[in-house]
Scaffold this active site. Structure first.
Site, PDB file in Angstrom:
ATOM      1  N   TYR A  70      -6.630  -0.913  -6.689  1.00  0.00           N
ATOM      2  CA  TYR A  70      -6.023  -2.159  -6.189  1.00  0.00           C
ATOM      3  C   TYR A  70      -5.333  -2.005  -4.826  1.00  0.00           C
ATOM      4  O   TYR A  70      -5.228  -0.905  -4.319  1.00  0.00           O
ATOM      5  CB  TYR A  70      -5.146  -2.829  -7.237  1.00  0.00           C
ATOM      6  N   GLU A  71      -4.950  -3.138  -4.266  1.00  0.00           N
ATOM      7  CA  GLU A  71      -4.446  -3.206  -2.879  1.00  0.00           C
ATOM      8  C   GLU A  71      -5.451  -2.641  -1.883  1.00  0.00           C
ATOM      9  O   GLU A  71      -5.082  -2.042  -0.874  1.00  0.00           O
ATOM     10  CB  GLU A  71      -3.102  -2.466  -2.719  1.00  0.00           C
ATOM     11  N   GLY A  72      -6.728  -2.858  -2.148  1.00  0.00           N
ATOM     12  CA  GLY A  72      -7.785  -2.296  -1.306  1.00  0.00           C
ATOM     13  C   GLY A  72      -8.214  -0.962  -1.888  1.00  0.00           C
ATOM     14  O   GLY A  72      -7.416  -0.031  -1.948  1.00  0.00           O
ATOM     15  N   ARG A 107       0.818  -1.215   0.000  1.00  0.00           N
ATOM     16  CA  ARG A 107       0.000   0.000   0.000  1.00  0.00           C
ATOM     17  C   ARG A 107       0.852   1.265   0.000  1.00  0.00           C
ATOM     18  O   ARG A 107       0.517   2.246  -0.653  1.00  0.00           O
ATOM     19  CB  ARG A 107      -0.953  -0.026   1.202  1.00  0.00           C
TER      20      ARG A 107
END
Lengths: 597, 597
Positions: free
Chosen positions: A440-442, A296
């Site tokens: 992406y990545e949350g 992140r």
């Protein structure tokens, strides 16, 4: 054709004058880092990004990746050769542990370099970035033998890594995942299932690809508490590290997507593939979160990097494109028109980006230094304090940086008028590439929830409380000095807004969690503005001190203060509206029944 | 596959209950427009957009337009047949003058239909939209004979039109243009030059294409005062309207661009093409601005339409996609997860879009009614008042609607997570298509300058003064009524911000025009928020009255008030930060020397 120049001068200012990394000489990797070495590393890294990686960016976008009839996946022309140079230069192991063949430089240096790489070519840089994430997860939970088997070749880039979480019916909610892991008598597992959106899922850059895969054991609870993590190599590896047979994992399709075409985003089919459990069974999510948290921060840097490279190209265009006259009278009287940089609204877009870029760069390096401290500081208290700060700021860096990165890339494209919309100038690619980082990545909505739902309340609010004190101290120091009062006063007002919004959440969200979630994105942006304001306070004091000390490069510091002034006159005032939105609560947002949409 | 449902119910509410178009029965075209006729037109128009045009949208994006080796340009599969249906249905001439074969319906009806068409397929709809603009210019300045020759076939769609302004080195600054027009002895002109970014520049939909081209006569002043406007048909037309030889105008290339791939954006080469001067020589810009102003309202509707269609698809997805649980407890306990519409941050994105869409739809129809009034109102005073209002609001509608349209399309894509980034779901197309609307017909920066530099000061500020009174009266009426006080009070505060910012500009921008330009974009957004707030005030009063009168469709009105509440609790508060930005002035924005960028 777009161009790119790595902002090495700015990085050195932040590292030496703002973060004063010399104070951390006791940490591993910092001691040998003389000022000259550091400058040499960043300059060489910048040149590599500018000269080797950046020229492949447009081509990578136009050509994309190809899945051939036999299932092989190839990357755009030039990627393979450039990746070989990346490996030969040892760039992948810059901050890697020397025990596994890494160069042992601090994370703060690797992060500066990472920005250059992403700015030069985001799709390309995702291949090594995902490898870093996979290494982090393996280091965190795998056995020493597993670590020795996989990490060294990943660190030197001979092998790359991937993360396999998402399935067609589940992304955010991993409890729903269906990929199964059947235990075999030899202690391995047979992995079966379909994973989608797998970045760098298959390609021709490395000898092998180490997939980290989330799956459920047959007898595991059917929720997030039943997920285990497996290593599934593309080619099986024997105990001596030799490559063996092809594993039963294939790329079923490359996704057609909006951007980052140079990265192969794959549907991965696992058909009884051999996998190795790492870490404890049913505890896979914890390891995946270690990987994800590091990732992140990297995605936040993607936001910064796309903002920086698109800004640079817009600034060049604005200085060169002749169109219209300055309202205050011709600035280029010999020509038929003035360069469009004379127009305040063009300046606005450039200054918005620049004030963000420089503030975000400082914050990204500040966070990277905390990663170094969390790993290596002398005392447990220092390590914990750094851990607290990273945990608190990670969702802000991921969410705020990528939101602003996309906005600034869009504005940079806007500076080009119609020329920004056509492919030729490369500006629309920055927008399309930057767009994924919000997802992406949350998704950024998940980051906002992580911030207000997990990071704020953790340990009774300890991390936030400490950080607010840190920012308050910086603001007060700025107020106390005539030269930086223009920074300190608005920063104090912004801090008041953040404290007010925090107080409102404490009073109104405990019993009604929807109130926290409804204001979460506004809160994240409010905190992002204050966090950048904090970095600008640190930078303004450093710049002001340098000028007072008669620094040679006076223009650099004068310009730094001018950008600071813009940040505090035009940008940080937005905190008031974010606070108002937090305090407006969930009720009006949730009033309609779902069927009414 | 994305879907689309034309918001006919909402349009009828605005036309009957908010604008009360029955009060304008004395205007041409309004008298015969019974409630039933109006509903039938909108429903039939909606069906045409949904069933004929919308299904071609994805295909048009993927296939794009093709320039063949022989120079012919073809549109995506299905466009030609759909366009033939458009012509057969008489849709192009909906609001056209019956003297030229139009149907004579009010602009306000045609605008409602236009939104449906753009939402269904923006790239397709640009072909007829540009034709409308070209008709407006020809009507404004051409001779009666020229009008009779060209307009009827353009109005019925047999021929289409284009606007040719931009050249490689000039867009905004038309004074720099180089295309030449050499007079011929027969009164025609030979047009030579290169035009770029010509939407609908060449294609296979219509029998002929009527290019409107800006060019300079050999002895004209070499600036904006030396530009003339010409009709240059693709195929020459004899006096009886028969098509003759191919003119010397060709499509040199179709631009590769970010979106609207279904529209052929062409480089047009004029190589001694035969052109006909329309209007006075050297006064071409005036006619082009007539065309452009109408077009700008249409581009504003593009912002609304892309926001609406992307919202609809995001809402459907959010109701159906199961992922995670509501923070307040499971909403779908029988299932393994709740639909994501239970999450406040998803609601936030949907509500932001919806509050914009409904407000913007009301404003676009309010503006279209002013176009009808400006043309046909009984007294010169009424016509002038309507003209003032359109002039003032045109840059706001173009700039604010397209900024928000792009933002909302991006948020709608965000609701899909990773599925929004891949092509399959069609959401990323909405973002790419919506992006152009911030650029063409004058970038949004140019709109902001037009607003603060031309529209505000015109006639001593008459238009703004009158409009502020109108909004103030609406706000006061809302405050006076308990049921709508939640609307009136925040609207009054927003109006205070607008008046404060206006006062600041009057005091600080007269002698320093950079202060006006530096705050122009913030001012445009501030005015956009107030303008939508005004429409929400009108809608809230209408909805509240309907409920008080026991309207049958109570849910519709209750939901309308719920969305109004969200607009005034969460969105309009942003006026404060725009005001602060206006009042922050130009100095910090312009402080850096150009070389420092």
């Amino acid at each position: 054709m777009p161009s790119y120049k790595a902002p090495v001068r700015d990085g050195l200012f932040i590292l030496h004058e703002v973060l004063q990394i010399e104070r951390h000489a006791a940490l591993p990797g910092f001691a040998d880092l003389t000022s000259d070495t550091l400058a040499a590393v960043l300059e060489e890294g910048g040149r590599f990004a500018e000269e080797v990686i950046q020229p492949l960016n447009r081509q990578g976008d136009m050509q994309g990746c190809t899945r051939h009839a036999d299932g092989r996946v190839t990357t755009p022309d030039g990627f393979k050769e450039a990746y070989a140079q990346f490996v030969a230069g040892g760039w992948g192991g810059l901050a890697g542990d020397p025990a596994f063949g890494g160069q042992g430089l601090p994370h703060v240096v690797a992060t500066a370099f990472e920005e250059y790489m992403i700015a030069a070519n985001m799709a390309f840089t995702m291949y090594p970035m995902l490898t870093q994430g996979a290494i982090a997860a393996i280091r965190a939970v795998a056995t020493p033998a597993q670590q020795r088997k996989f990490i060294p070749k990943m660190m030197n880039g001979t092998w790359t890594g991937t993360m396999n979480l998402t399935e067609p019916h589940c992304g955010t909610d991993l409890g729903l995942l269906r990929t199964r892991a059947e235990p075999e008598p030899d202690g391995t597992y047979r992995i079966t299932g379909t994973k989608i959106f797998i970045s760098s899922g298959d390609h021709d850059l490395s000898e092998n690809i180490i997939h980290l895969v989330l799956a459920k054991l047959p007898d595991a609870p059917d929720n997030v508490k039943g997920i285990s993590l497996f290593i599934v190599p593309k080619l099986l590896v024997d105990d001596d590290g030799n490559l063996g047979a092809r594993n039963a994992v294939t790329c079923g399709r490359i996704e057609e997507k909006m951007g980052i075409h140079g990265n192969a985003t794959c549907v991965m089919n696992y058909e009884g593939a051999t996998g190795y459990l790492i870490g404890e069974r049913d505890k896979g999510l914890r390891a995946m979160f270690i990987m994800m948290n590091a990732a992140r921060l990297g995605v936040g840097v993607q936001g910064l990097a796309q903002s920086e490279v698109s800004y640079q190209n817009a600034a060049t265009y604005a200085r060169e494109r002749l169109q219209g006259r300055a309202l205050s009278g011709p600035q280029n009287p010999a020509g038929k028109a003035d360069p469009i940089i004379v127009h305040p609204d063009v300046r606005r877009m450039l200054m918005n980006a620049r004030a963000f870029n420089e503030g975000a760069r400082a914050l990204s390096l500040w966070a990277a230094l905390r990663v170094d401290l969390a790993e290596n500081a002398a005392t447990p208290e220092e390590r914990q304090a750094a851990e607290d700060e990273i945990g608190l700021l990670t969702p802000v860096i991921k969410g705020y940086f990528t939101d602003k990165g996309y906005e600034n890339a869009t504005n940079a494209q806007q500076c080009f008028g119609g020329h920004g919309y056509v492919r030729e100038w490369g500006m629309e690619q920055f927008v399309r590439d930057a767009r994924i980082a919000l997802i992406y990545e949350g998704t950024n909505g998940i980051q906002a929830l992580d911030l207000v739902g997990r990071k704020l309340p953790a340990h009774g609010g300890r991390a936030l409380r400490t950080w607010l004190q840190t920012v308050g101290t910086s603001a007060a120091a700025c107020v106390a000095d005539e030269a930086t009062r223009f920074v300190g006063e608005p920063l104090q007002r912004a801090l008041d807004d953040l404290q007010g919004a925090t107080g409102w959440l404490m009073r109104n969200a405990l019993t009604k969690p929807d109130n926290a979630a409804a204001g979460s994105m506004a809160y994240l942006h409010l905190m992002g503005l204050v966090a950048l304001g904090h970095q600008w306070a640190l930078m303004a004091r450093a710049a002001s001190a340098a000028l007072a000390n008669g620094a040679a490069d006076a223009d650099f510091y004068t310009h730094k203060l001018a950008v600071a002034r813009y940040y505090f006159s035009h940008l940080i005032c937005e905190t008031a509206v974010h606070r108002a939105r937090v305090e407006a609560g969930a009720a009006p947002m949730m009033a309609l029944p779902a069927e009414a949409f």
